[in-house]
Structure formats: structure tokens, C-alpha cells
Design an enzyme around this catalytic site. Structure first.
Site, PDB file in Angstrom:
ATOM      1  N   ARG A 179       0.819  -1.217   0.000  1.00 12.70           N
ATOM      2  CA  ARG A 179       0.000   0.000   0.000  1.00 12.70           C
ATOM      3  C   ARG A 179       0.855   1.271   0.000  1.00 12.70           C
ATOM      4  O   ARG A 179       0.333   2.366  -0.136  1.00 12.70           O
ATOM      5  CB  ARG A 179      -0.927   0.008   1.220  1.00 12.70           C
ATOM      6  CG  ARG A 179      -1.938  -1.140   1.157  1.00 12.70           C
ATOM      7  CD  ARG A 179      -2.948  -1.058   2.258  1.00 12.70           C
ATOM      8  NE  ARG A 179      -3.770   0.130   2.050  1.00 12.70           N
ATOM      9  CZ  ARG A 179      -4.525   0.677   2.983  1.00 12.70           C
ATOM     10  NH1 ARG A 179      -4.564   0.170   4.190  1.00 12.70           N
ATOM     11  NH2 ARG A 179      -5.237   1.744   2.724  1.00 12.70           N
ATOM     12  N   CYS A 180       2.151   1.116   0.163  1.00 10.35           N
ATOM     13  CA  CYS A 180       3.072   2.252   0.247  1.00 10.35           C
ATOM     14  C   CYS A 180       3.674   2.553  -1.125  1.00 10.35           C
ATOM     15  O   CYS A 180       4.288   1.684  -1.746  1.00 10.35           O
ATOM     16  CB  CYS A 180       4.177   1.928   1.250  1.00 10.35           C
ATOM     17  SG  CYS A 180       5.504   3.148   1.297  1.00 10.35           S
ATOM     18  N   ASN A 181       3.508   3.776  -1.593  1.00 13.30           N
ATOM     19  CA  ASN A 181       4.020   4.173  -2.898  1.00 13.30           C
ATOM     20  C   ASN A 181       5.545   4.029  -2.969  1.00 13.30           C
ATOM     21  O   ASN A 181       6.070   3.517  -3.961  1.00 13.30           O
ATOM     22  CB  ASN A 181       3.599   5.610  -3.218  1.00 13.30           C
ATOM     23  CG  ASN A 181       3.977   5.993  -4.629  1.00 13.30           C
ATOM     24  OD1 ASN A 181       3.670   5.280  -5.575  1.00 13.30           O
ATOM     25  ND2 ASN A 181       4.679   7.107  -4.764  1.00 13.30           N
TER      26      ASN A 181
END
Length: 115
Positions: free
Chosen positions: A12-14
Site C-alpha cells: 500500500r506504500c508508494n
């Protein structure tokens, strides 16, 4: 021998996604550890941080609500480690391990140091 990397990854972390793609684009074989699902043990976390030359305070996500809820602002290193093991969302990401070393790839281009 094919180069190999382990990425402690949060999909979920860019930044984590960017780092993973950067590594994959180099042709390195990647082992992805979704650390929120499979958190490191205390010993594993201590080793990762030591290998990256980081103190626990440098690798904890202070903006997570659980950080404030647990009152970790003045906590010592052992307390921070214990909190990160119990609540892996507190672990800053991504952490990348290769034969060249271990790095907290934040910003994303920091991964170049171990590729």
C-alpha cells in the site's frame, strides 16, 4: 550466481512499490516479505537495523496513530523495538537487503546503494 534482494514491503506504500519495481527492473531475483503479514522477530528486526546502521528511532513511523497511543515519543530503544515487533505498521519501509548491504530505501533512490 544471480543477484538476490529481500524487500520488506508494504504494497500500500508508494515508496515501497517504487523501490520494488526499481529492483525488479534490474533483473535481480527478489524475495518479497510483506512484513505486515509476516513481521520480523525481535532478533530479525535488531539485525536489520544494525546492518542498516540505524537506531530504532530512525526506523519507526512516528506519524502512525499507534505511535502516539503507545506514548513512544520518549521511549528507549528496547521499547521501540518491542513496539515495532508487536505493531509492524510502525516499521518504516521499505527495508532492502542484498549482498552489498542493508538499507532503509527512503527516499526510494537510496536503494541504489545496495544494487
Amino acid at each position: 550466481m544471480t543477484p538476490f534482494a529481500t524487500v520488506y514491503h508494504n504494497p500500500r506504500c508508494n515508496t515501497s512499490r517504487t523501490v520494488l519495481k526499481t529492483i525488479e527492473d534490474t533483473g535481480v531475483t527478489v524475495r518479497v516479505v510483506k512484513y505486515l503479514e509476516t513481521p520480523p522477530t525481535e532478533d530479525e528486526l535488531r539485525t536489520l537495523l544494525a546492518d542498516a546502521g540505524l537506531e530504532p528511532r530512525q526506523a519507526i513511523r512516528t506519524r502512525e496513530s499507534i505511535y502516539k497511543e503507545l506514548g513512544l515519543a520518549g521511549a528507549d530503544a528496547d521499547t521501540l523495538i518491542a513496539a515495532m515487533v508487536r505493531h509492524p505498521i510502525l516499521i518504516e519501509r521499505p527495508i532492502v537487503v542484498t549482498e552489498k548491504g542493508t538499507v532503509l530505501a527512503r527516499p526510494a533512490d537510496a536503494v541504489q546503494a545496495v544494487l
